[in-house]
Design a protein around this motif. Structure first.
Motif, PDB file in Angstrom:
ATOM      1  N   LEU A 184       0.849  -1.209   0.000  1.00  0.00           N
ATOM      2  CA  LEU A 184       0.000   0.000   0.000  1.00  0.00           C
ATOM      3  C   LEU A 184       0.876   1.248   0.000  1.00  0.00           C
ATOM      4  CD1 LEU A 184      -2.646  -1.093   2.647  1.00  0.00           C
ATOM      5  CD2 LEU A 184      -3.117  -0.638   0.234  1.00  0.00           C
ATOM      6  N   ASP A 186       0.311   4.617   0.820  1.00  0.00           N
ATOM      7  CA  ASP A 186       0.260   5.640   1.864  1.00  0.00           C
ATOM      8  C   ASP A 186       1.314   5.408   2.958  1.00  0.00           C
ATOM      9  OD1 ASP A 186      -0.382   7.406   3.856  1.00  0.00           O
ATOM     10  OD2 ASP A 186      -2.541   7.091   3.690  1.00  0.00           O
ATOM     11  N   ARG A 194      -2.319  -0.909   8.040  1.00  0.00           N
ATOM     12  CA  ARG A 194      -1.985  -1.586   6.781  1.00  0.00           C
ATOM     13  C   ARG A 194      -2.606  -2.985   6.722  1.00  0.00           C
ATOM     14  NH1 ARG A 194       1.889   0.505   3.594  1.00  0.00           N
ATOM     15  NH2 ARG A 194       2.767   2.351   4.562  1.00  0.00           N
ATOM     16  N   ILE A 197      -6.442  -2.698   6.340  1.00  0.00           N
ATOM     17  CA  ILE A 197      -6.894  -2.309   5.002  1.00  0.00           C
ATOM     18  C   ILE A 197      -6.656  -3.459   4.018  1.00  0.00           C
ATOM     19  CG2 ILE A 197      -6.463  -0.711   3.076  1.00  0.00           C
ATOM     20  CD1 ILE A 197      -5.630   1.318   5.414  1.00  0.00           C
ATOM     21  N   TYR A 208     -12.870  -0.360   0.796  1.00  0.00           N
ATOM     22  CA  TYR A 208     -11.402  -0.291   0.838  1.00  0.00           C
ATOM     23  C   TYR A 208     -10.820  -0.178  -0.554  1.00  0.00           C
ATOM     24  CZ  TYR A 208     -11.995  -1.123   5.677  1.00  0.00           C
ATOM     25  OH  TYR A 208     -12.379  -0.968   6.971  1.00  0.00           O
ATOM     26  N   TYR A 212      -8.735   3.304  -0.910  1.00  0.00           N
ATOM     27  CA  TYR A 212      -7.283   3.165  -0.979  1.00  0.00           C
ATOM     28  C   TYR A 212      -6.923   2.787  -2.396  1.00  0.00           C
ATOM     29  CZ  TYR A 212      -7.745   3.646   3.920  1.00  0.00           C
ATOM     30  OH  TYR A 212      -8.074   4.160   5.146  1.00  0.00           O
ATOM     31  N   THR A 214      -6.188   1.426  -5.357  1.00  0.00           N
ATOM     32  CA  THR A 214      -5.180   0.398  -5.280  1.00  0.00           C
ATOM     33  C   THR A 214      -4.432   0.198  -6.589  1.00  0.00           C
ATOM     34  OG1 THR A 214      -7.114  -0.966  -5.377  1.00  0.00           O
ATOM     35  CG2 THR A 214      -5.941  -0.931  -3.322  1.00  0.00           C
TER      36      THR A 214
END
Ligand code: GDP
Ligand code: MG
Ligand code: K
Length: 268
Positions: A184, A186, A194, A197, A208, A212, A214
């Motif tokens: 991930l 971020d 982490r 998520i 999610y 986020y 992806t």
């Protein structure tokens, strides 16, 4: 005595606001969560220099309502010191599923088993210390509306420790989820955020996937875990995680229930 921020979390109607009012009295401030029309209610326990945040009810960490999202985002923010998880003792199985999700954050945590008066009326008896031991979290039995057990809550919060068990899933699968978490982007995410998520992405949880944004890297790693779950457990990822939680809860409750028979056999 040190400053602490306590996050009050639990299902709807488990008694959060009742406990919040008993703990903080008239020492309350209503603000606003950014971007949504959900009240942010913070109270102070003056004698302890503790802030208590009364968060909206939450059933799981796959939230759908704006209220649930506020609570989930607050958890991910890591802006608190202790999770005080209120559990409705008369709906134990369902409530403990959230408890396990909260434990996965690895933050100091206390479970307040509320509505103990209601549970006792149904004839169920629990060994609260044993329940705590099996869950790996301190559990105290209380009745917020009857103001029973409030001192026990305060003592437990003062000494709150991180849960002993933060992972209820297959070790191999968990390791692979952590690998997804590491992909991930971020940089501000904590390790537990982490993991959390990544678990959502592996379950194809839309919230999610949307939030986020992806990368392909993440999606490939997640698809691999999904395949691993399917071949190892013969079930899909969406079913695997809740099933694993309920299996753990059932064994914990089995071990913690005091039945009339076992009481008799102890006496005789
Ligand atoms: P919240 O949605 O989690 O904030 O729950 P509330 O604090 O609003 O409580 C929901 C209902 O449960 C209210 O009617 C409370 O009076 C009641 N309640 C709270 N604690 C107890 C308790 O220990 N025993 C009983 N019998 N009722 C309680
Ligand atoms: Mg409330
Ligand atoms: K707002």
């Amino acid at each position: 005595m040190s400053q602490k921020t306590i996050a009050l979390l639990g299902n709807q109607n488990c008694g959060k606001t009742t406990l919040f009012n008993v703990l903080t009295g008239s020492n309350q401030y209503v603000g606003n969560w950014p971007g949504v029309t959900v009240d942010k209610v913070i109270g102070k326990i003056s004698s302890k220099d503790w802030d208590v945040v009364d968060l909206p009810g939450l059933y799981s960490l796959s939230p759908y309502s704006p209220e649930e999202i506020v609570s989930r985002n607050y958890l991910l923010s890591d802006d608190y010191d202790v999770i005080l998880n209120i559990v409705d003792a008369s709906h134990l199985e369902r409530s403990l599923s959230l408890t396990l999700e909260l434990a996965a954050f690895g933050k100091p945590m206390v479970v307040a088993l509320n509505m103990i008066d209601v549970m006792e009326k149904t004839g169920t008896k629990l060994d609260v210390d044993k329940l705590g031991e099996k869950l790996g979290v301190k559990v105290v039995d209380i009745s917020a509306s009857n103001r029973i057990g409030i001192d026990k809550v305060l003592d437990a919060v003062a000494e709150a420790k991180a849960p002993v068990i933060t992972n209820f899933f297959d070790a191999e699968i968990s390791e692979k989820i952590d690998e997804v978490g590491k992909t991930l982007d971020d940089a501000n995410l904590s390790d537990s955020a982490r993991r959390f998520i990544a678990t959502g992405i592996v379950q194809n949880d839309e919230i999610y996937l949307e939030e986020y944004k992806t990368s392909e890297k993440v999606m490939i790693a997640a698809a691999r875990v999904r395949n691993d779950i399917e071949s190892k457990f013969n079930t899909d990822a969406q079913s695997y995680f809740p099933q694993a939680r309920y299996q753990f809860i059932d064994s914990v409750l089995e071990d913690s229930k005091i039945t009339t028979e076992s009481k008799t056999s102890v006496i005789s």
